[in-house]
Write an enzyme that holds these catalytic residues in place. Structure first.
Site, mmCIF file in Angstrom:
data_model
loop_
_atom_site.group_PDB
_atom_site.id
_atom_site.type_symbol
_atom_site.label_atom_id
_atom_site.label_comp_id
_atom_site.label_asym_id
_atom_site.label_seq_id
_atom_site.Cartn_x
_atom_site.Cartn_y
_atom_site.Cartn_z
ATOM 1 N N ASP A 277 -9.749 5.840 -2.454
ATOM 2 C CA ASP A 277 -8.538 6.258 -3.157
ATOM 3 C C ASP A 277 -8.947 6.965 -4.444
ATOM 4 O O ASP A 277 -10.125 7.158 -4.708
ATOM 5 C CB ASP A 277 -7.646 5.046 -3.459
ATOM 6 C CG ASP A 277 -8.176 4.264 -4.643
ATOM 7 O OD1 ASP A 277 -9.414 4.160 -4.761
ATOM 8 O OD2 ASP A 277 -7.377 3.780 -5.456
ATOM 9 N N GLU B 194 0.820 -1.207 0.000
ATOM 10 C CA GLU B 194 0.000 0.000 0.000
ATOM 11 C C GLU B 194 0.857 1.261 0.000
ATOM 12 O O GLU B 194 0.536 2.241 -0.668
ATOM 13 C CB GLU B 194 -0.949 0.008 1.197
ATOM 14 C CG GLU B 194 -2.071 -1.031 1.113
ATOM 15 C CD GLU B 194 -2.971 -0.846 -0.097
ATOM 16 O OE1 GLU B 194 -2.957 0.240 -0.710
ATOM 17 O OE2 GLU B 194 -3.708 -1.799 -0.438
ATOM 18 N N TYR C 257 -6.258 6.811 3.791
ATOM 19 C CA TYR C 257 -6.460 5.766 2.792
ATOM 20 C C TYR C 257 -5.736 4.481 3.189
ATOM 21 O O TYR C 257 -6.326 3.389 3.209
ATOM 22 C CB TYR C 257 -5.983 6.193 1.395
ATOM 23 C CG TYR C 257 -5.769 4.959 0.542
ATOM 24 C CD1 TYR C 257 -6.858 4.262 0.041
ATOM 25 C CD2 TYR C 257 -4.499 4.413 0.358
ATOM 26 C CE1 TYR C 257 -6.690 3.072 -0.655
ATOM 27 C CE2 TYR C 257 -4.321 3.229 -0.337
ATOM 28 C CZ TYR C 257 -5.419 2.568 -0.848
ATOM 29 O OH TYR C 257 -5.259 1.389 -1.505
#
Length: 323
Positions: free
Chosen positions: A151, A50, A133
DNA sequence: GAATCGTGGGA
DNA sequence: TTCCCAAGATT
């Protein structure tokens, strides 16, 4: 503050299940086979992915992620190394501060969470480099939690599918978060699949430029298509690059990543040829830096910025990656 | 809220 | 060639 009403009626409770089912089926048949989606991937692997994927395309992340997980299978493995090793192995992914913050996050996980990536949104949010996020994404994709993941892909899909706009607003709004929350399936497992499938749709079909509407599983429900594909109401301003301080920073970083020893700052200000360097090793990025023809003040700002950010440090009169 | 922060590939 | 922009975070 009152907010403008949506341009199109929001999907009602009667329409949502069909939308969920349509994207569920589409995702099952079309999802990319990415290693951080594998069942055996650890929460640490998901967290690393991520962070690497922040503003960076999947194809460039893949090889670096593989190398990181092979070298540092657990947070404590990374935390036990100098921060400079994280920055060096970051390679050319860009935004090298992310490597520094991931290293700091690994240390925080080792020291504050028994070496295990936490699963709660609030705890994830406390980690360096983890914002709203990434905290939601890790909680959802690594721990199966029901989180409102938003996102740039999800924002764009919502903007088109529900609001009928070509692009989302320039800044994430509270209204968008409420919309995303209202679309989320109640069941945790279904919510994880929904988050992943909407994101995947935005990444591969409902793209920023030239969306493949013919391949879209929910085109019949799309407010933007129904409205005749109206153009964006604003034009995004491009990111300047040539001649900027950022470009100089990047060129200096390229030198430091390759250097085995501290680099004398004077080297940044002269042509390698004038210094008698062979065109190999550190002389290559030094030559590239010199070709930028940066003003001395610009080099000073770049170096000061890197030192201030902790991406470089002074050592015996030279500049090197952080220990 | 706006600015800053890398990099490389595709249109 | 030039421009756009890609699973954001931080100040």
């Amino acid at each position: 503050m009152p907010e403008p009403l949506p341009a199109a009626p929001l999907p009602g409770a009667a329409e949502l299940p069909a939308l969920h089912a349509a994207l569920d089926d589409w995702f099952a048949a079309n999802a990319r086979d990415l290693p951080w989606r594998a069942p055996e991937c650890t929460p640490w692997g998901v967290l690393v992915s991520e962070v690497m994927l922040q503003q960076t395309p999947v194809v460039r992340v893949l090889p670096v992620w593989e190398e990181w997980l092979r070298r540092w299978p657990e947070p404590s493995d990374l935390a036990g190394e100098p921060a400079g090793e994280a920055v060096r192995s970051w390679g050319r992914l860009g935004y090298p501060r992310r490597a520094l913050r991931l290293h700091a996050a690994a240390a925080a996980i080792r020291d504050g969470h028994g070496g295990l990536v936490p699963g709660a949104y609030a705890e994830l949010l406390e980690l360096p480099g983890v914002g709203s996020y990434t905290a939601a994404a890790v909680a959802a994709f690594a721990f199966g939690r029901r989180e409102t993941v938003v996102d740039t892909n999800i924002r764009r899909v919502h903007a088109r599918l529900v609001l009928g706009s070509a692009l989302p607003s320039q800044a994430l709004t509270a209204a968008e978060m409420r919309l995303a929350a209202s679309l989320l399936p109640a069941d945790p497992g279904a919510s994880v699949r929904w988050n992943a499938s909407v994101m995947e749709l935005g990444a591969t079909v409902c793209t920023a430029r030239a969306p493949k509407c013919g391949q879209c599983p929910v085109r019949e429900s799309c407010a933007w298509l129904a409205a005749g594909e109206p153009a964006p109401t604003y034009t995004p301003k491009g990111q300047a690059w040539h001649g900027t301080d950022r470009q100089v920073r990047g060129a200096v970083m390229a030198v430091l990543r390759l250097a085995e020893d501290p680099v004398a700052p004077e080297l940044f200000y002269r042509a390698p040829a004038d210094l008698g360097f062979e065109p190999q090793g550190i002389a290559i990025p030094l030559a590239a830096l010199h070709r930028l023809n940066a003003a001395p003040e610009q080099l000073e700002r770049a170096l000061a910025g890197l030192l201030g950010d902790g991406l470089a440090e002074l050592h015996l009169g030279g500049v090197r990656l952080p220990a």
